[in-house]
Scaffold this motif. Structure first.
Motif, PDB file in Angstrom:
ATOM      1  N   ARG A 120      16.075  46.205  42.297  1.00  0.00           N
ATOM      2  CA  ARG A 120      14.968  45.540  41.735  1.00  0.00           C
ATOM      3  C   ARG A 120      15.710  46.076  40.347  1.00  0.00           C
ATOM      4  NH1 ARG A 120       9.722  43.643  41.213  1.00  0.00           N
ATOM      5  NH2 ARG A 120       8.649  45.039  39.319  1.00  0.00           N
ATOM      6  N   GLU A 121      15.336  47.094  39.921  1.00  0.00           N
ATOM      7  CA  GLU A 121      15.459  47.884  38.367  1.00  0.00           C
ATOM      8  C   GLU A 121      16.815  48.172  38.372  1.00  0.00           C
ATOM      9  OE1 GLU A 121      12.232  49.805  36.874  1.00  0.00           O
ATOM     10  OE2 GLU A 121      11.870  48.491  38.086  1.00  0.00           O
ATOM     11  N   ASP A 122      18.091  47.363  38.518  1.00  0.00           N
ATOM     12  CA  ASP A 122      18.779  47.858  38.376  1.00  0.00           C
ATOM     13  C   ASP A 122      19.745  46.974  37.373  1.00  0.00           C
ATOM     14  OD1 ASP A 122      19.907  50.284  39.696  1.00  0.00           O
ATOM     15  OD2 ASP A 122      20.118  49.488  41.371  1.00  0.00           O
ATOM     16  N   LEU A 123      19.160  45.371  38.146  1.00  0.00           N
ATOM     17  CA  LEU A 123      19.042  44.001  37.731  1.00  0.00           C
ATOM     18  C   LEU A 123      18.154  44.234  35.944  1.00  0.00           C
ATOM     19  CD1 LEU A 123      18.826  41.582  40.394  1.00  0.00           C
ATOM     20  CD2 LEU A 123      21.029  42.001  39.372  1.00  0.00           C
ATOM     21  N   ARG A 124      17.170  45.333  36.390  1.00  0.00           N
ATOM     22  CA  ARG A 124      15.984  44.927  35.070  1.00  0.00           C
ATOM     23  C   ARG A 124      17.012  46.287  34.030  1.00  0.00           C
ATOM     24  NH1 ARG A 124      11.241  47.618  32.659  1.00  0.00           N
ATOM     25  NH2 ARG A 124      11.080  49.286  34.970  1.00  0.00           N
ATOM     26  N   ARG A 125      17.734  46.963  34.410  1.00  0.00           N
ATOM     27  CA  ARG A 125      18.018  47.722  33.204  1.00  0.00           C
ATOM     28  C   ARG A 125      19.232  47.102  33.175  1.00  0.00           C
ATOM     29  NH1 ARG A 125      18.603  53.459  33.385  1.00  0.00           N
ATOM     30  NH2 ARG A 125      17.659  53.259  35.357  1.00  0.00           N
ATOM     31  N   THR A 126      19.594  46.679  33.645  1.00  0.00           N
ATOM     32  CA  THR A 126      20.950  45.705  33.172  1.00  0.00           C
ATOM     33  C   THR A 126      20.495  45.014  32.166  1.00  0.00           C
ATOM     34  OG1 THR A 126      22.419  46.114  34.846  1.00  0.00           O
ATOM     35  CG2 THR A 126      23.071  44.110  33.019  1.00  0.00           C
ATOM     36  N   ALA A 127      19.652  43.715  31.890  1.00  0.00           N
ATOM     37  CA  ALA A 127      18.968  43.034  31.125  1.00  0.00           C
ATOM     38  C   ALA A 127      18.541  44.241  29.789  1.00  0.00           C
ATOM     39  CB  ALA A 127      17.767  42.331  31.715  1.00  0.00           C
ATOM     40  N   TRP A 128      18.250  45.075  30.302  1.00  0.00           N
ATOM     41  CA  TRP A 128      17.593  45.749  29.109  1.00  0.00           C
ATOM     42  C   TRP A 128      18.316  46.412  27.950  1.00  0.00           C
ATOM     43  CZ3 TRP A 128      17.853  50.338  27.154  1.00  0.00           C
ATOM     44  CH2 TRP A 128      16.999  50.614  25.975  1.00  0.00           C
ATOM     45  N   GLN A 129      19.432  46.743  28.542  1.00  0.00           N
ATOM     46  CA  GLN A 129      20.963  46.872  27.863  1.00  0.00           C
ATOM     47  C   GLN A 129      21.697  45.838  27.379  1.00  0.00           C
ATOM     48  OE1 GLN A 129      22.682  49.375  31.229  1.00  0.00           O
ATOM     49  NE2 GLN A 129      22.175  50.852  30.425  1.00  0.00           N
ATOM     50  N   ARG A 130      21.542  44.940  27.700  1.00  0.00           N
ATOM     51  CA  ARG A 130      22.618  43.700  27.030  1.00  0.00           C
ATOM     52  C   ARG A 130      21.004  43.513  25.824  1.00  0.00           C
ATOM     53  NH1 ARG A 130      23.423  39.917  31.812  1.00  0.00           N
ATOM     54  NH2 ARG A 130      25.696  40.935  32.349  1.00  0.00           N
ATOM     55  N   ARG A 131      19.933  43.267  25.756  1.00  0.00           N
ATOM     56  CA  ARG A 131      18.730  43.085  25.410  1.00  0.00           C
ATOM     57  C   ARG A 131      19.232  43.992  24.076  1.00  0.00           C
ATOM     58  NH1 ARG A 131      15.339  42.046  29.721  1.00  0.00           N
ATOM     59  NH2 ARG A 131      14.172  44.030  29.156  1.00  0.00           N
ATOM     60  N   ALA A 132      19.440  45.256  24.295  1.00  0.00           N
ATOM     61  CA  ALA A 132      18.868  46.661  23.588  1.00  0.00           C
ATOM     62  C   ALA A 132      20.703  46.643  22.322  1.00  0.00           C
ATOM     63  CB  ALA A 132      19.387  47.689  24.141  1.00  0.00           C
ATOM     64  N   GLU A 133      21.712  45.919  23.442  1.00  0.00           N
ATOM     65  CA  GLU A 133      23.133  45.792  22.275  1.00  0.00           C
ATOM     66  C   GLU A 133      23.412  44.882  21.354  1.00  0.00           C
ATOM     67  OE1 GLU A 133      25.306  45.486  25.518  1.00  0.00           O
ATOM     68  OE2 GLU A 133      25.489  47.480  25.863  1.00  0.00           O
ATOM     69  N   ALA A 134      22.238  43.872  21.882  1.00  0.00           N
ATOM     70  CA  ALA A 134      22.194  42.524  20.408  1.00  0.00           C
ATOM     71  C   ALA A 134      21.667  43.134  19.837  1.00  0.00           C
ATOM     72  CB  ALA A 134      21.915  41.439  21.568  1.00  0.00           C
ATOM     73  N   ALA A 135      20.316  44.172  20.010  1.00  0.00           N
ATOM     74  CA  ALA A 135      18.966  44.063  18.770  1.00  0.00           C
ATOM     75  C   ALA A 135      19.944  44.595  17.383  1.00  0.00           C
ATOM     76  CB  ALA A 135      18.452  45.003  19.193  1.00  0.00           C
ATOM     77  N   GLU A 136      20.896  46.207  18.412  1.00  0.00           N
ATOM     78  CA  GLU A 136      21.538  47.083  17.437  1.00  0.00           C
ATOM     79  C   GLU A 136      23.210  46.256  16.249  1.00  0.00           C
ATOM     80  OE1 GLU A 136      24.651  50.716  17.936  1.00  0.00           O
ATOM     81  OE2 GLU A 136      23.535  49.715  20.125  1.00  0.00           O
ATOM     82  N   ARG A 137      23.646  45.180  17.049  1.00  0.00           N
ATOM     83  CA  ARG A 137      24.625  44.413  16.687  1.00  0.00           C
ATOM     84  C   ARG A 137      23.726  43.174  15.339  1.00  0.00           C
ATOM     85  NH1 ARG A 137      28.469  41.776  21.453  1.00  0.00           N
ATOM     86  NH2 ARG A 137      28.761  43.481  22.644  1.00  0.00           N
TER      87      ARG A 137
END
Length: 203
Positions: A120-137
């Motif tokens: 379950r954490e793998d899914l949460r990590r992927t979602a978090w990474q996508r949000r972090a990348e979005a914020a950076e862009r």
């Protein structure tokens, strides 16, 4: 710290025994002698699975679960409980604990549940990474480009955006093209998904 098992137990002998047993199941375990010690080390972006004894001095396993939720840390929490604490453990499950395991601990079952929690954490990590990348862009956009980005993501047409911002439709087109380029998106649908990821991070 990626997919770590955080083991909290104030009984040193039990803690050491569980560390040894869980590492024998191929898990990476970080032991803590108290809930307070773990909370000092925990951060919002921490990923992993918490395994905690339910009865400890000062902060119990249930207290720890509540504190983590208050901090916005959504790691799965597995509580280890004796028969006397079974009612408390069931209540903790209703409050969001991932599971509880009764003593004496069946290490194979505990390891299985930990692996399920880490999945379950793998899914949460992927979602978090996508949000972090979005914020950076999005941070790379100029203030005007950011205005256009938000307007496009809300479904506003170029002419409407031009009227809202007091600029020409041609200027909107130029800003829009730059936004698409800086955000590495090729369609409005991709742009909207990026916007949604950014909005969920801000919540």
């Amino acid at each position: 710290m990626p997919n770590q098992v955080y083991l909290i137990d104030d009984d040193e002998a039990v803690r050491d025994s569980l560390v040894w047993a869980l590492e024998g199941e191929g898990l990476k375990v970080a032991p803590y002698s108290s809930a307070g010690a773990f909370l000092e080390a925990a951060k919002r972006e921490t990923f992993g699975c918490v395994v905690s004894d339910i009865r400890m001095e000062r902060l119990s396993g249930v207290d720890l679960q509540r504190r983590l939720r208050e901090l916005g840390i959504d790691m799965p929490v597995i509580l280890i409980t004796g028969h006397a604490s079974l009612v408390v453990a069931i209540a903790a499950l209703r409050e969001g604990a991932f599971d509880f395991v009764e003593k004496p601990v069946d290490v194979k079952y505990l390891a299985q549940r930990i692996h399920e929690g880490l999945s379950r954490e793998d899914l949460r990590r992927t979602a978090w990474q996508r949000r972090a990348e979005a914020a950076e862009r999005i941070a790379s956009l100029s203030p005007r480009e950011r205005d256009v980005f938000h307007a496009v993501a809300k479904g506003r047409l170029n002419k409407q955006i031009a009227g809202d911002l007091g600029i020409s439709a041609k200027t909107v087109e130029i800003h829009r093209a730059r936004v698409m380029e800086k955000l590495y998106v090729r369609s409005v649908a991709e742009l909207i998904r990026l916007h949604l990821a950014h909005e969920s991070r801000a919540e």
